[in-house]
Design a protein around this motif. Sequence first.
Motif, PDB file in Angstrom:
ATOM      1  N   ARG A  16       0.810  -1.212   0.000  1.00 22.11           N
ATOM      2  CA  ARG A  16       0.000   0.000   0.000  1.00 22.11           C
ATOM      3  C   ARG A  16       0.844   1.262   0.000  1.00 22.11           C
ATOM      4  NH1 ARG A  16      -4.560   0.774   4.542  1.00 22.11           N
ATOM      5  NH2 ARG A  16      -5.372  -1.023   3.388  1.00 22.11           N
ATOM      6  N   LEU A  17       1.920   1.267   0.813  1.00 20.10           N
ATOM      7  CA  LEU A  17       2.599   2.532   1.075  1.00 20.10           C
ATOM      8  C   LEU A  17       4.072   2.330   1.373  1.00 20.10           C
ATOM      9  CD1 LEU A  17       2.381   5.624   1.707  1.00 20.10           C
ATOM     10  CD2 LEU A  17       1.762   4.969   4.045  1.00 20.10           C
ATOM     11  N   LEU A  18       4.885   3.216   0.823  1.00 22.69           N
ATOM     12  CA  LEU A  18       6.299   3.315   1.179  1.00 22.69           C
ATOM     13  C   LEU A  18       6.552   4.706   1.722  1.00 22.69           C
ATOM     14  CD1 LEU A  18       9.266   2.391   1.235  1.00 22.69           C
ATOM     15  CD2 LEU A  18       9.462   3.204  -1.127  1.00 22.69           C
ATOM     16  N   LEU A  19       6.952   4.788   2.973  1.00 21.71           N
ATOM     17  CA  LEU A  19       7.373   6.036   3.597  1.00 21.71           C
ATOM     18  C   LEU A  19       8.895   6.007   3.607  1.00 21.71           C
ATOM     19  CD1 LEU A  19       4.849   5.680   6.519  1.00 21.71           C
ATOM     20  CD2 LEU A  19       4.714   7.473   4.792  1.00 21.71           C
ATOM     21  N   LYS A  20       9.515   6.820   2.777  1.00 18.64           N
ATOM     22  CA  LYS A  20      10.947   6.650   2.554  1.00 18.64           C
ATOM     23  C   LYS A  20      11.770   7.846   3.005  1.00 18.64           C
ATOM     24  CE  LYS A  20      11.220   8.381  -2.221  1.00 18.64           C
ATOM     25  NZ  LYS A  20      11.691   8.079  -3.576  1.00 18.64           N
ATOM     26  N   ASN A  21      12.993   7.515   3.386  1.00 12.50           N
ATOM     27  CA  ASN A  21      14.044   8.505   3.640  1.00 12.50           C
ATOM     28  C   ASN A  21      13.751   9.452   4.799  1.00 12.50           C
ATOM     29  OD1 ASN A  21      15.411   7.437   1.397  1.00 12.50           O
ATOM     30  ND2 ASN A  21      14.357   8.846   0.004  1.00 12.50           N
ATOM     31  N   ALA A  22      13.032   8.970   5.823  1.00  8.41           N
ATOM     32  CA  ALA A  22      12.797   9.824   6.997  1.00  8.41           C
ATOM     33  C   ALA A  22      14.111  10.096   7.714  1.00  8.41           C
ATOM     34  CB  ALA A  22      11.824   9.143   7.947  1.00  8.41           C
ATOM     35  N   LYS A  23      14.247  11.279   8.231  1.00 12.47           N
ATOM     36  CA  LYS A  23      15.451  11.599   9.003  1.00 12.47           C
ATOM     37  C   LYS A  23      15.555  10.687  10.217  1.00 12.47           C
ATOM     38  CE  LYS A  23      17.904  15.446  11.209  1.00 12.47           C
ATOM     39  NZ  LYS A  23      19.135  15.209  10.445  1.00 12.47           N
ATOM     40  N   GLN A  24      14.402  10.447  10.857  1.00  6.59           N
ATOM     41  CA  GLN A  24      14.353   9.533  12.004  1.00  6.59           C
ATOM     42  C   GLN A  24      13.034   8.770  12.011  1.00  6.59           C
ATOM     43  OE1 GLN A  24      14.799  12.147  15.424  1.00  6.59           O
ATOM     44  NE2 GLN A  24      16.946  11.571  15.651  1.00  6.59           N
ATOM     45  N   ASP A  70      15.294  -0.151   0.535  1.00  5.89           N
ATOM     46  CA  ASP A  70      15.360  -0.008  -0.928  1.00  5.89           C
ATOM     47  C   ASP A  70      15.878  -1.286  -1.576  1.00  5.89           C
ATOM     48  OD1 ASP A  70      14.397   2.538  -0.770  1.00  5.89           O
ATOM     49  OD2 ASP A  70      16.346   3.521  -1.003  1.00  5.89           O
ATOM     50  N   SER A  71      16.895  -1.870  -0.974  1.00  3.91           N
ATOM     51  CA  SER A  71      17.489  -3.084  -1.532  1.00  3.91           C
ATOM     52  C   SER A  71      16.519  -4.255  -1.464  1.00  3.91           C
ATOM     53  CB  SER A  71      18.776  -3.424  -0.774  1.00  3.91           C
ATOM     54  OG  SER A  71      19.307  -4.663  -1.210  1.00  3.91           O
ATOM     55  N   GLN A  72      15.840  -4.406  -0.346  1.00  7.74           N
ATOM     56  CA  GLN A  72      14.960  -5.555  -0.165  1.00  7.74           C
ATOM     57  C   GLN A  72      13.665  -5.434  -0.970  1.00  7.74           C
ATOM     58  OE1 GLN A  72      14.918  -6.945   3.763  1.00  7.74           O
ATOM     59  NE2 GLN A  72      13.254  -8.388   3.483  1.00  7.74           N
ATOM     60  N   PHE A  73      13.224  -4.204  -1.242  1.00  4.03           N
ATOM     61  CA  PHE A  73      11.939  -4.003  -1.910  1.00  4.03           C
ATOM     62  C   PHE A  73      12.104  -3.353  -3.287  1.00  4.03           C
ATOM     63  CE2 PHE A  73      10.933  -4.428   2.533  1.00  4.03           C
ATOM     64  CZ  PHE A  73       9.742  -5.147   2.549  1.00  4.03           C
ATOM     65  N   HIS A  74      13.255  -3.542  -3.916  1.00  3.82           N
ATOM     66  CA  HIS A  74      13.492  -2.860  -5.183  1.00  3.82           C
ATOM     67  C   HIS A  74      12.583  -3.361  -6.305  1.00  3.82           C
ATOM     68  CE1 HIS A  74      16.001  -6.482  -5.619  1.00  3.82           C
ATOM     69  NE2 HIS A  74      15.910  -6.293  -6.929  1.00  3.82           N
ATOM     70  N   GLU A  75      12.037  -4.539  -6.173  1.00  6.02           N
ATOM     71  CA  GLU A  75      11.124  -5.060  -7.187  1.00  6.02           C
ATOM     72  C   GLU A  75       9.663  -4.898  -6.797  1.00  6.02           C
ATOM     73  OE1 GLU A  75      12.164  -9.085  -7.974  1.00  6.02           O
ATOM     74  OE2 GLU A  75      14.037  -8.573  -9.007  1.00  6.02           O
ATOM     75  N   ALA A  76       9.394  -4.333  -5.643  1.00  7.50           N
ATOM     76  CA  ALA A  76       8.022  -4.188  -5.172  1.00  7.50           C
ATOM     77  C   ALA A  76       7.350  -2.971  -5.800  1.00  7.50           C
ATOM     78  CB  ALA A  76       8.015  -4.041  -3.651  1.00  7.50           C
ATOM     79  N   SER A  77       6.028  -3.018  -5.853  1.00  4.37           N
ATOM     80  CA  SER A  77       5.244  -1.869  -6.315  1.00  4.37           C
ATOM     81  C   SER A  77       4.421  -1.347  -5.140  1.00  4.37           C
ATOM     82  CB  SER A  77       4.325  -2.264  -7.470  1.00  4.37           C
ATOM     83  OG  SER A  77       3.393  -3.259  -7.080  1.00  4.37           O
ATOM     84  N   PHE A  78       4.207  -0.032  -5.126  1.00  5.97           N
ATOM     85  CA  PHE A  78       3.505   0.618  -4.026  1.00  5.97           C
ATOM     86  C   PHE A  78       2.367   1.476  -4.575  1.00  5.97           C
ATOM     87  CE2 PHE A  78       7.873  -0.083  -2.740  1.00  5.97           C
ATOM     88  CZ  PHE A  78       7.731  -0.676  -1.492  1.00  5.97           C
ATOM     89  N   GLU A  79       1.234   1.432  -3.903  1.00 11.36           N
ATOM     90  CA  GLU A  79       0.117   2.283  -4.301  1.00 11.36           C
ATOM     91  C   GLU A  79       0.453   3.753  -4.089  1.00 11.36           C
ATOM     92  OE1 GLU A  79      -3.372   1.060  -2.217  1.00 11.36           O
ATOM     93  OE2 GLU A  79      -3.306  -0.999  -2.986  1.00 11.36           O
ATOM     94  N   ASN A  80       1.266   4.018  -3.097  1.00 13.69           N
ATOM     95  CA  ASN A  80       1.629   5.398  -2.803  1.00 13.69           C
ATOM     96  C   ASN A  80       3.028   5.431  -2.207  1.00 13.69           C
ATOM     97  OD1 ASN A  80       1.381   8.157  -2.592  1.00 13.69           O
ATOM     98  ND2 ASN A  80      -0.039   8.127  -0.869  1.00 13.69           N
ATOM     99  N   ILE A  81       3.805   6.425  -2.590  1.00 11.78           N
ATOM    100  CA  ILE A  81       5.150   6.619  -2.054  1.00 11.78           C
ATOM    101  C   ILE A  81       5.244   8.047  -1.535  1.00 11.78           C
ATOM    102  CG2 ILE A  81       7.615   6.688  -2.552  1.00 11.78           C
ATOM    103  CD1 ILE A  81       7.137   4.628  -4.753  1.00 11.78           C
ATOM    104  N   ILE A  82       5.659   8.192  -0.287  1.00  8.57           N
ATOM    105  CA  ILE A  82       5.797   9.511   0.327  1.00  8.57           C
ATOM    106  C   ILE A  82       7.252   9.727   0.717  1.00  8.57           C
ATOM    107  CG2 ILE A  82       5.103  11.012   2.229  1.00  8.57           C
ATOM    108  CD1 ILE A  82       2.470   9.492   2.349  1.00  8.57           C
ATOM    109  N   ASP A  83       7.827  10.794   0.206  1.00 10.68           N
ATOM    110  CA  ASP A  83       9.200  11.152   0.560  1.00 10.68           C
ATOM    111  C   ASP A  83       9.176  11.891   1.893  1.00 10.68           C
ATOM    112  OD1 ASP A  83      11.804  11.936   0.782  1.00 10.68           O
ATOM    113  OD2 ASP A  83      11.913  12.941  -1.161  1.00 10.68           O
ATOM    114  N   CYS A  84       9.764  11.300   2.904  1.00 14.21           N
ATOM    115  CA  CYS A  84       9.740  11.865   4.263  1.00 14.21           C
ATOM    116  C   CYS A  84      11.061  12.515   4.633  1.00 14.21           C
ATOM    117  CB  CYS A  84       9.397  10.773   5.265  1.00 14.21           C
ATOM    118  SG  CYS A  84       7.789  10.003   4.989  1.00 14.21           S
TER     119      CYS A  84
END
Length: 206
Positions: A16-24, A70-84
């Motif tokens: 459903r969702l990837l919340l990526k690159n959060a500072k913490q 990123d490495s483990q889910f590089h082939e996955a698809s997400f309904e939504n991606i949020i850059d955090c």
Amino acid sequence: MLKLELTAEHMSTEYRLLLKNAKQVVLVCRNGEKYLVKEGMQSLAVVENASIVVGKDGLIKAVGPAIAVDSQFHEASFENIIDCSGMCMLPGLVDAHTHPVWAGDRVQEFAMKLAGATYMEIHQAGGGINFTVEQTRSAPEESLYSSFKQRLQRMLRTGTTLVECKSGYGLNLDAETKMLRVIERARQELEIGISSTYCGAHSIPK
């Protein structure tokens, strides 16, 4: 530095969702504990530069360093991606004690308190819980629900995801059950998690 093993479910490549690159990302517990107490609360588990994967069922599937996710889910698809980037992600707040269904307000009591009045002096002057009880008893159920809904929505916007909601401003059968119906309606209709509590002995009625 905290190192976490990712516990992703490999059965699916769609999420459903990837919340990526959060500072913490604050996880609270670091060794599988259900909760922290006493000295343990002084050392929360925090992952720097982290990402979170949420499955289609709404459950978290993985939390860890962004590079590892990123490495483990590089082939996955997400309904939504949020850059955090630059953000901190926290667990939802569990608010374990509230009385959020009421009518009227007691703003006038602030002036009395500033002038030195005690709670009992305010109570004896017609303020305090008895004032709220009178207002709540006379309020239409729909009006109580409308104000309660607004309060819950503000709580949700500021990070509360589960709230315990007490009755207790009715102090008779009809008013208390009215409040409980309001709480139950919100539990069924709103996104925030609700646990309801009957608190009919909140105070001695007038």
